[in-house]
Design an enzyme around this catalytic site. Structure first.
Site, PDB file in Angstrom:
ATOM      1  N   SER A  56       0.965  -1.178   0.037  1.00  0.00           N
ATOM      2  CA  SER A  56       0.049  -0.241  -0.035  1.00  0.00           C
ATOM      3  C   SER A  56       0.863   1.151   0.063  1.00  0.00           C
ATOM      4  O   SER A  56       0.215   2.505  -0.422  1.00  0.00           O
ATOM      5  CB  SER A  56      -0.940  -0.012   1.297  1.00  0.00           C
ATOM      6  OG  SER A  56      -0.226   0.180   2.262  1.00  0.00           O
ATOM      7  N   LYS A 104       0.624   4.781   6.882  1.00  0.00           N
ATOM      8  CA  LYS A 104       0.278   5.697   5.562  1.00  0.00           C
ATOM      9  C   LYS A 104       0.908   7.091   5.752  1.00  0.00           C
ATOM     10  O   LYS A 104       1.666   7.318   6.504  1.00  0.00           O
ATOM     11  CB  LYS A 104      -1.495   5.745   5.633  1.00  0.00           C
ATOM     12  CG  LYS A 104      -2.083   4.484   5.682  1.00  0.00           C
ATOM     13  CD  LYS A 104      -2.111   3.662   4.507  1.00  0.00           C
ATOM     14  CE  LYS A 104      -2.963   2.401   4.733  1.00  0.00           C
ATOM     15  NZ  LYS A 104      -2.813   1.426   3.623  1.00  0.00           N
TER      16      LYS A 104
END
Length: 200
Positions: A56, A104
């Site tokens: 990701s 993230k």
């Protein structure tokens, strides 16, 4: 007649080691116990290692990269756009995910209006230049205002990341720390580049 060989006193380093006593075992146990507590304290409150389990955050972070997560400085120096953070996602991400730790990039700060359209992220109406992406986003999102004491976080691999554009904002109290250093693999050892953005 040959002279007899000179006689020397026995050297200390040739003596047999002393047998361990009950006190020495207690001292060793105390030392080991203190070391374990110190290591746990550092891991709990200061820094801890983490590894990357998914794609990701490509191309910035790859599967099995090892990072040191700084768990202290973000309490004193506010998070900024571009910081890479480890956090527990909100309950809205699903109960099974809310217990996991995600990693993230911070994109939206408290009070900002964020929107994703035309393959760009806009903050307060200004498009961000993001040269760290695997691919530009192929979805629309927002506009939404980032709540107080919360952040919008997105993966660098925008189209293959379960992140804020699915489940919303991350409250500050669910953030574990800021990614500081990659220590494995050795060929990519070093700090993580922090992008410079034009002021939105």
């Amino acid at each position: 007649m040959a002279n007899p060989a000179p006689s020397y006193p026995p050297s200390d380093d040739l003596q047999p080691p002393p047998k361990p006593t009950a006190d020495s075992w207690v001292d060793a146990a105390k030392t080991i116990g203190f070391s374990v507590l110190l290591a746990l304290g550092i891991r709990t409150f200061i820094a801890e290692p983490r590894y990357i389990p998914s794609e990701s955050m490509l191309p910035t972070l790859r599967i099995n990269d090892r990072l040191i997560i700084d768990k202290v400085t973000y309490h004193f120096n506010p998070l900024t756009r571009g910081d890479i953070v480890v956090f527990h996602p909100p309950e809205s991400s699903g109960q099974e995910f809310a217990r996991e730790a995600f990693i993230k990039r911070v994109i939206g700060l408290p009070g900002e209006i964020v929107e994703v359209r035309n393959s760009r992220v806009y903050v307060n109406g200004v498009p961000l230049t993001e040269n760290y992406l695997e691919a530009t986003p192929d979805y629309q999102w927002g506009p939404q205002v980032v709540p107080e004491n919360s952040y919008l976080v997105l993966g660098d691999n925008r189209n293959d990341s379960y992140d804020g554009h699915y489940w919303g904002f991350v409250p500050k109290d669910r953030i574990i720390g800021r990614a500081a250093v990659r220590f494995w693999p050795l060929r990519r050892l070093g700090g993580l580049d922090h992008p410079v953005y034009a002021q939105p």
